[in-house]
Scaffold this active site. Structure first.
Site, short mmCIF file in Angstrom:
data_model
loop_
_atom_site.label_atom_id
_atom_site.label_comp_id
_atom_site.label_asym_id
_atom_site.label_seq_id
_atom_site.Cartn_x
_atom_site.Cartn_y
_atom_site.Cartn_z
N HIS A 25 -4.65 -9.16 5.21
CA HIS A 25 -3.50 -8.81 4.38
C HIS A 25 -2.90 -10.08 3.80
O HIS A 25 -2.98 -11.16 4.38
CB HIS A 25 -2.45 -8.04 5.18
CG HIS A 25 -1.67 -8.88 6.16
ND1 HIS A 25 -0.50 -9.53 5.81
CD2 HIS A 25 -1.89 -9.19 7.47
CE1 HIS A 25 -0.03 -10.20 6.86
NE2 HIS A 25 -0.86 -10.00 7.88
N CYS A 26 -2.31 -9.92 2.61
CA CYS A 26 -1.55 -11.01 2.01
C CYS A 26 -0.07 -10.65 2.12
O CYS A 26 0.31 -9.88 3.01
CB CYS A 26 -1.97 -11.24 0.56
SG CYS A 26 -1.81 -9.80 -0.49
N ALA A 27 0.76 -11.13 1.24
CA ALA A 27 2.21 -10.90 1.37
C ALA A 27 2.60 -9.44 1.16
O ALA A 27 3.55 -8.96 1.77
CB ALA A 27 2.97 -11.78 0.38
N THR A 28 1.83 -8.74 0.32
CA THR A 28 2.23 -7.37 -0.01
C THR A 28 1.12 -6.33 0.13
O THR A 28 1.39 -5.14 0.07
CB THR A 28 2.73 -7.29 -1.48
OG1 THR A 28 1.66 -7.72 -2.35
CG2 THR A 28 3.94 -8.18 -1.70
N ARG A 29 -0.14 -6.77 0.31
CA ARG A 29 -1.26 -5.83 0.22
C ARG A 29 -2.20 -5.89 1.40
O ARG A 29 -2.43 -6.97 1.96
CB ARG A 29 -2.08 -6.13 -1.05
CG ARG A 29 -1.42 -5.78 -2.34
CD ARG A 29 -2.09 -6.49 -3.51
NE ARG A 29 -1.64 -7.87 -3.64
CZ ARG A 29 -2.30 -8.82 -4.29
NH1 ARG A 29 -3.44 -8.55 -4.86
NH2 ARG A 29 -1.81 -10.03 -4.36
#
Length: 475
Positions: A25-29
């Site tokens: 995961h990244c910051a939002t996804r």
């Protein structure tokens, strides 16, 4: 929120744990590599309140959830799949195996240039600040701020020095990043970059004048002459040279005895690559790079506002494919050779496209009665105006289709307008409202007008199409 239940529902919708090859995961996804994306139950995902949108790019299936929430969902998803925590780099590597050759090439360029963007952005924005201080008639009639206030002349000179550093020594940045991407020692790559901009060489920016006057210096080695020319502000020569360096280094390590590896491998790698760079690779790729820049300038000057309008129309569809990452390399070359190119025409078009996506999303906010879409549109629309378009484009506009049509029409009209007035950027940055500081001083007014046009057209077209779509549903 019941994160275990949410994770179970998402896992079921994407085809179960057997369908998940990699996850991070990244910051939002959530960023997933799936064995078969055909197994995804898109309708089920769309019905989930926590899911703000989905899209597939670069071999990854990405689910937009939001900051502060995505990490909790990912933790529960990891427990259900039994996978150890992975980085986005690991997932990106896994996803690249599903790409075609062109997609892999674009990803390679992205991997090389994305890490050095902060340095280029900093240099470009400082250049913009210097232009504000030295441009005539901007703040004072008939003179610049420096001319009106001689006491800040050295401040402007200081800022100019800081601004030029990243571009003058660009081969060092690219050498480090590219050699690392190609599997070599990045510090040898940086050394190669230093070699290409060494002070003993003729400065690359003076090459044209020296060629005209016949004053190019040479090394004369056993009767063979090698031009002593630097590669300041170039992109292609150091890219190719870094690839050669990495391959020479990795192959030498396979055949060099371990006792001599640390001594001979770096020595031979730099010497052989340096020799090839100044005799064959550099001259050929410098010519190719110049032809690329000249070709882009010719295309921009020849097609005029029609060309930029078509580019604006196509920009968002290109973003969907992920191919826009290849523009970073082109923009870097345009900005590095700014004295000839005048800056980048790509950045302003990208900004027109981004704000158009935001305006279309905000139009949906007024039109829709769906509470979930309203919630996404409110935040995504503002985010897009600031240059971050994924939530708006994938969470709202593509899903409803008519906002996407409105957005690309708005982007095309605005891009045609800025093309008419030759608006160019002198730096990379946030391609949206904050991008004003990246624009060439004399074009800022036209850039602002272009954004207004982009927003107005995108909003109006989306609103009209949305009303028509609502009438069709009622009938």
């Amino acid at each position: 929120m019941n994160y275990p239940q949410i994770a179970q529902e998402i896992l079921a919708a994407i085809g179960g744990k057997e369908n998940v090859s990699a996850a991070a995961h990244c910051a939002t996804r959530l960023r997933l590599v799936l064995h078969d994306e055909e197994k995804v139950d898109q309708e089920k995902l769309d019905e989930m309140d926590i899911v703000k949108g989905t899209f597939s790019t670069g071999g990854q299936y990405q689910i937009i959830i939001g900051s502060g929430t995505v990490n909790n969902v990912y933790n529960e998803l990891s427990k259900l799949t039994g996978m150890e925590e992975m980085s986005t780099k690991d997932v990106s590597s896994a996803g690249s195996k599903k790409m075609n050759p062109l997609q892999r090439f674009v990803k390679m360029l992205s991997d090389i240039f994305v890490p050095i963007i902060p340095a280029i952005v900093a240099g470009g924005l400082l250049m913009g600040l210097n232009n504000l201080l030295t441009a005539s008639d901007l703040f004072v009639d008939g003179m610049s701020l420096v001319e009106a206030n001689p006491g800040i002349a050295d401040l402007a000179a200081l800022i100019n020095t800081f601004a030029n550093a990243a571009f003058v020594f660009l081969p060092i940045l690219i050498g480090f990043s590219a050699t690392k991407r190609f599997g070599g020692n990045p510090y040898l790559g940086a050394t190669l970059g230093m070699l290409m901009v060494h002070p003993d060489l003729l400065n690359g920016y003076n090459y044209g004048a020296a060629l005209t006057s016949g004053e190019i210096p040479y090394w004369n080695i056993l009767g063979y002459e090698i031009a002593k020319i630097g590669y300041q502000g170039t992109v292609l020569p150091v890219l190719v040279a870094s690839f050669i360096l990495a391959k020479i280094e990795t192959n030498l390590r396979k055949i060099t005895p371990s006792s001599l590896d640390n001594l001979l491998t770096p020595l031979l790698s730099i010497f052989i690559t340096g020799l090839l760079t100044f005799t064959i690779v550099g001259p050929l790729t410098r010519t190719a790079g110049n032809l690329l820049s000249d070709g882009l300038i010719w295309l921009y000057d020849t097609t005029g506002f029609i060309g930029t309008a078509l580019f604006g129309l196509a920009y968002a569809p290109v973003v969907i494919t992920g191919m826009h990452h290849s523009f970073i390399a082109v923009e870097t070359q345009l900005l590095a050779d700014i004295a000839k190119t005048g800056g980048s025409f790509i950045f302003p078009v990208a900004a027109m496209s981004n704000v158009a996506q935001g305006a279309a999303t905000l139009a949906v906010l007024l039109l829709t009665r769906d509470a979930k879409i309203k919630g996404i549109a409110s935040a995504a629309g503002i985010s897009s105006l600031l240059g971050i378009t994924e939530p708006a484009m994938f969470g709202v506009n593509l899903k409803l289709r008519y906002p996407f049509i409105g957005a690309i029409i708005g982007a095309a009209v605005a891009s045609g307008f800025i093309g008419l007035f030759k608006v160019k950027a002198i730096a990379l940055g946030a391609a949206g409202l904050p991008g004003i500081i990246s624009i060439k001083t004399g074009s800022i007014t036209f850039y602002v007008i272009g954004m207004v046009i982009s927003c107005a057209v995108a909003f109006t077209v989306t609103f009209i199409l949305g009303k028509r779509a609502a009438k069709k549903e009622q009938n």
